[in-house]
Write an enzyme that holds these catalytic residues in place. Structure first.
Site, PDB file in Angstrom:
ATOM      1  N   HIS A  63     -12.244 -17.641  50.591  1.00  0.00           N
ATOM      2  CA  HIS A  63     -12.211 -16.182  50.740  1.00  0.00           C
ATOM      3  C   HIS A  63     -11.122 -15.618  49.845  1.00  0.00           C
ATOM      4  O   HIS A  63     -10.074 -16.234  49.658  1.00  0.00           O
ATOM      5  CB  HIS A  63     -11.911 -15.799  52.201  1.00  0.00           C
ATOM      6  CG  HIS A  63     -12.304 -14.407  52.516  1.00  0.00           C
ATOM      7  ND1 HIS A  63     -11.480 -13.328  52.269  1.00  0.00           N
ATOM      8  CD2 HIS A  63     -13.456 -13.900  53.012  1.00  0.00           C
ATOM      9  CE1 HIS A  63     -12.107 -12.225  52.631  1.00  0.00           C
ATOM     10  NE2 HIS A  63     -13.307 -12.531  53.087  1.00  0.00           N
ATOM     11  N   ASP A  82     -19.788 -16.208  56.552  1.00  0.00           N
ATOM     12  CA  ASP A  82     -21.167 -16.587  56.190  1.00  0.00           C
ATOM     13  C   ASP A  82     -21.522 -18.019  56.555  1.00  0.00           C
ATOM     14  O   ASP A  82     -22.694 -18.400  56.429  1.00  0.00           O
ATOM     15  CB  ASP A  82     -21.359 -16.385  54.676  1.00  0.00           C
ATOM     16  CG  ASP A  82     -21.315 -14.916  54.320  1.00  0.00           C
ATOM     17  OD1 ASP A  82     -20.603 -14.541  53.371  1.00  0.00           O
ATOM     18  OD2 ASP A  82     -21.971 -14.118  55.028  1.00  0.00           O
TER      19      ASP A  82
HETATM   20  C1  SDX Z   1     -17.844 -12.520  51.840  1.00  0.00           C
HETATM   21  O1  SDX Z   1     -14.001  -9.791  50.291  1.00  0.00           O
HETATM   22  C2  SDX Z   1     -14.534  -9.874  51.457  1.00  0.00           C
HETATM   23  O2  SDX Z   1     -13.948  -9.469  52.431  1.00  0.00           O
HETATM   24  C3  SDX Z   1     -15.917 -10.476  51.516  1.00  0.00           C
HETATM   25  C4  SDX Z   1     -16.483 -10.682  52.907  1.00  0.00           C
HETATM   26  C5  SDX Z   1     -16.782  -9.375  53.603  1.00  0.00           C
HETATM   27  O3  SDX Z   1     -16.808  -9.365  54.846  1.00  0.00           O
HETATM   28  O4  SDX Z   1     -17.071  -8.378  52.886  1.00  0.00           O
HETATM   29  O5  SDX Z   1     -15.590 -11.436  53.686  1.00  0.00           O
HETATM   30  C6  SDX Z   1     -17.819 -11.436  52.849  1.00  0.00           C
HETATM   31  O6  SDX Z   1     -18.226 -12.278  50.732  1.00  0.00           O
HETATM   32  C7  SDX Z   1     -17.312 -13.884  52.203  1.00  0.00           C
HETATM   33  C8  SDX Z   1     -17.347 -14.889  51.003  1.00  0.00           C
HETATM   34  C9  SDX Z   1     -18.759 -15.452  50.874  1.00  0.00           C
HETATM   35  N1  SDX Z   1     -18.866 -16.265  49.666  1.00  0.00           N
HETATM   36  C10 SDX Z   1     -19.001 -17.610  49.699  1.00  0.00           C
HETATM   37  O7  SDX Z   1     -18.953 -18.272  50.727  1.00  0.00           O
HETATM   38  C11 SDX Z   1     -19.229 -18.244  48.337  1.00  0.00           C
HETATM   39  C12 SDX Z   1     -18.356 -19.487  48.201  1.00  0.00           C
HETATM   40  N2  SDX Z   1     -16.950 -19.067  48.127  1.00  0.00           N
HETATM   41  C13 SDX Z   1     -16.383 -18.955  46.799  1.00  0.00           C
HETATM   42  O8  SDX Z   1     -17.225 -18.617  45.758  1.00  0.00           O
HETATM   43  C14 SDX Z   1     -14.995 -18.333  46.797  1.00  0.00           C
HETATM   44  O9  SDX Z   1     -14.292 -18.905  47.807  1.00  0.00           O
HETATM   45  C15 SDX Z   1     -14.873 -16.823  46.909  1.00  0.00           C
HETATM   46  C16 SDX Z   1     -15.618 -16.139  45.849  1.00  0.00           C
HETATM   47  C17 SDX Z   1     -15.319 -16.342  48.240  1.00  0.00           C
HETATM   48  C18 SDX Z   1     -13.397 -16.499  46.777  1.00  0.00           C
HETATM   49  O10 SDX Z   1     -12.997 -16.917  45.538  1.00  0.00           O
HETATM   50  P1  SDX Z   1     -11.436 -16.862  45.115  1.00  0.00           P
HETATM   51  O11 SDX Z   1     -10.557 -16.497  46.239  1.00  0.00           O
HETATM   52  O12 SDX Z   1     -11.388 -16.060  43.875  1.00  0.00           O
HETATM   53  O13 SDX Z   1     -11.113 -18.336  44.880  1.00  0.00           O
HETATM   54  P2  SDX Z   1     -11.049 -18.926  43.466  1.00  0.00           P
HETATM   55  O14 SDX Z   1     -12.380 -18.732  42.812  1.00  0.00           O
HETATM   56  O15 SDX Z   1      -9.835 -18.434  42.804  1.00  0.00           O
HETATM   57  O16 SDX Z   1     -10.905 -20.481  43.823  1.00  0.00           O
HETATM   58  C19 SDX Z   1      -9.632 -21.060  44.009  1.00  0.00           C
HETATM   59  C20 SDX Z   1      -9.924 -22.564  43.932  1.00  0.00           C
HETATM   60  C21 SDX Z   1     -10.746 -22.940  42.693  1.00  0.00           C
HETATM   61  O17 SDX Z   1     -10.466 -24.311  42.400  1.00  0.00           O
HETATM   62  P3  SDX Z   1      -9.451 -24.655  41.146  1.00  0.00           P
HETATM   63  O18 SDX Z   1      -9.958 -23.884  39.949  1.00  0.00           O
HETATM   64  O19 SDX Z   1      -8.090 -24.176  41.614  1.00  0.00           O
HETATM   65  O20 SDX Z   1      -9.558 -26.157  40.986  1.00  0.00           O
HETATM   66  O21 SDX Z   1     -10.750 -22.928  45.055  1.00  0.00           O
HETATM   67  C22 SDX Z   1     -12.001 -23.398  44.578  1.00  0.00           C
HETATM   68  C23 SDX Z   1     -12.156 -22.877  43.178  1.00  0.00           C
HETATM   69  O22 SDX Z   1     -13.030 -23.722  42.423  1.00  0.00           O
HETATM   70  N3  SDX Z   1     -13.006 -22.831  45.496  1.00  0.00           N
HETATM   71  C24 SDX Z   1     -14.026 -23.513  45.981  1.00  0.00           C
HETATM   72  C25 SDX Z   1     -14.702 -22.635  46.829  1.00  0.00           C
HETATM   73  N4  SDX Z   1     -14.079 -21.450  46.823  1.00  0.00           N
HETATM   74  C26 SDX Z   1     -13.024 -21.572  45.985  1.00  0.00           C
HETATM   75  N5  SDX Z   1     -14.419 -24.808  45.775  1.00  0.00           N
HETATM   76  C27 SDX Z   1     -15.534 -25.183  46.446  1.00  0.00           C
HETATM   77  N6  SDX Z   1     -16.231 -24.390  47.281  1.00  0.00           N
HETATM   78  C28 SDX Z   1     -15.854 -23.113  47.489  1.00  0.00           C
HETATM   79  N7  SDX Z   1     -16.547 -22.343  48.320  1.00  0.00           N
END
Ligand code: SDX
Length: 391
Positions: free
Chosen positions: A271, A328
């Protein structure tokens, strides 16, 4: 510009917004709507009561809630011509595309009563969207399964009417399962607002140009459809089904995620704000067992989701990155048990989020300080240079 890091770019491009609607503490995993903890609202309130709280700032009196409910019941009908809009779309159309398009089409019937600067128009549009979005959503569902559209039943409450529109049919009477009704009302509460998430920011940005509430909500629906945002609840079910059908097992899948193979992610995890367990995910997980048992459904995907969560929460890769289940992760298993097709899951998110979107749009719209949105940019391109002279 030298020395800027990704974080700086992120910082520079994030315009800050002040709001009195929802408070989140990502470190502590706290979520409050107008000061009320989500745990209390999910346990004691109803979707419409919380919608009033988000939009007007206080819990409604019994009379206010009764009048609100009555108004919504009497705005559920769509113009008969609008129902023909659906026949122009293929039955394979994704329900989120149908929802966004139909809201835009809906606005064409109310162009004389959707002035964003007319308080009566804003009130009327607020009620119209709360009343009609669930009907449009149900019609998108019926369209996808080739069944006839039903008329709303104003003798039923908000959630039961929505369930009947989705699961009732012309051939037999429909009675709502109270387990289903209570569970869906609670899930809708958990989705009602979440401060400046991508889709709410979209609604505020579009509204800041002077566009009306229909246009802003239609844009918000499209923003929500992305798999990194609301579309994640659909992507979680697809991920769980792929793990089950591939036979690779949870451990091997998690290893692929850690290797970032083909960009695969653990959908429903992580998140932008919560660096702790999403309080909504905790509440959804708590009710998943109860709801499935109450509906008499035994879905191995729920056990698979729990196994996946268990492994991830104990793994340093996820701990180091502070990745926890978000709202989710478990919702899809419940929606599936309720009988909704996977592609309707994000539509259910949109119905839940509508009051929050409208509360934020109204807060932005009523604020005399509001200026048109214009996110900042940090230019990192070429310095001035000149077109080569001829010859
Ligand atoms: C919602 O904003 C809100 O409030 C949204 C929401 C709402 O109520 O409106 O809460 C609803 O959208 C919830 C999120 C739903 N999305 C997912 O579940 C999709 C999977 N999650 C990711 O894509 C990700 O966690 C995000 C997009 C939700 C958040 O991304 P961030 O905070 O920008 O994290 P990041 O991309 O900077 O990642 C940091 C690290 C990275 O690794 P490194 O580059 O440091 O090695 O964490 C890893 C990412 O690759 N990572 C994940 C991951 N999420 C982040 N690795 C594996 N699986 C994941 N889900």
């Amino acid at each position: 510009q030298t020395g800027f890091t990704g974080l700086d770019y992120g910082f520079v491009n994030t315009a800050s917004t002040q709001s009195a609607i929802t408070y989140i503490d990502g470190e502590q995993g706290i979520l409050r709507y107008r000061g009320y903890p989500i745990e209390e609202l999910a346990g004691k309130s109803t979707f419409l009561e919380v919608a009033w709280l988000l939009i007007y700032g206080e819990l409604p009196t019994a009379d206010q809630l009764g009048e609100f409910d009555e108004k919504i019941r009497h705005h559920t009908l769509l113009h008969e011509d609008l129902k023909r809009f659906f026949s122009s779309l293929p039955h394979t159309a994704h329900p989120m595309s149908v929802l966004s398009s139909a809201v835009s089409a809906l606005s064409t019937y109310y162009e004389d009563s959707s002035d964003p600067h007319d308080p009566d128009h804003v009130e009327l549009t607020t009620v119209r969207l709360l009343a009609k979005l669930p009907v449009i959503a149900a019609y998108a569902h019926k369209k996808s399964i080739g069944q006839a559209f039903l008329y709303p039943d104003n003798s039923m409450n908000f959630v039961d009417n929505f369930l009947k529109l989705n699961f009732g049919n012309m051939a037999e009477p429909y009675t709502t399962d109270p387990v289903l009704s209570k569970a869906l009302d609670r899930l809708l509460i958990l989705h009602e607002d979440h401060e400046q998430n991508a889709s709410t920011s979209t609604v505020r940005l579009v509204g800041s140009t002077g566009a009306n509430l229909y246009a802003s909500i239609s844009a918000g629906i499209q923003a929500l459809s992305g798999p990194l945002h609301g579309g994640a609840n659909e992507a979680v079910l697809q991920m769980l089904a792929r793990i089950r059908d591939s036979g690779e097992g949870v451990g091997k899948f998690v290893d692929r995620v850690k290797r970032k193979e083909d960009g695969v992610k653990l959908m429903g995890f992580g998140h932008r704000v919560y660096k702790n367990y999403d309080p909504r995910a905790r509440l959804v997980k708590e009710s998943a067992d109860e709801v499935l048992a109450g509906l008499g459904v035994n879905d191995p995907l729920l056990d698979l989701a729990k196994e996946l969560e268990q492994i991830a929460l104990e793994d340093d890769y996820f701990k180091e990155r502070r990745l926890y289940p978000n709202v989710d992760f478990y919702t899809g298993v419940i929606y599936k048990a309720m009988g909704f097709p996977t592609r309707m899951f994000t539509v259910l998110f949109a119905i839940g989020r509508l009051p929050g979107w409208m509360a934020h749009w109204r807060e932005m719209n009523l604020d005399p300080q509001t200026k048109i949105g214009r996110p900042q940019q940090l230019y990192i391109g070429e310095a001035e240079r000149h077109y080569p002279s001829a010859g």
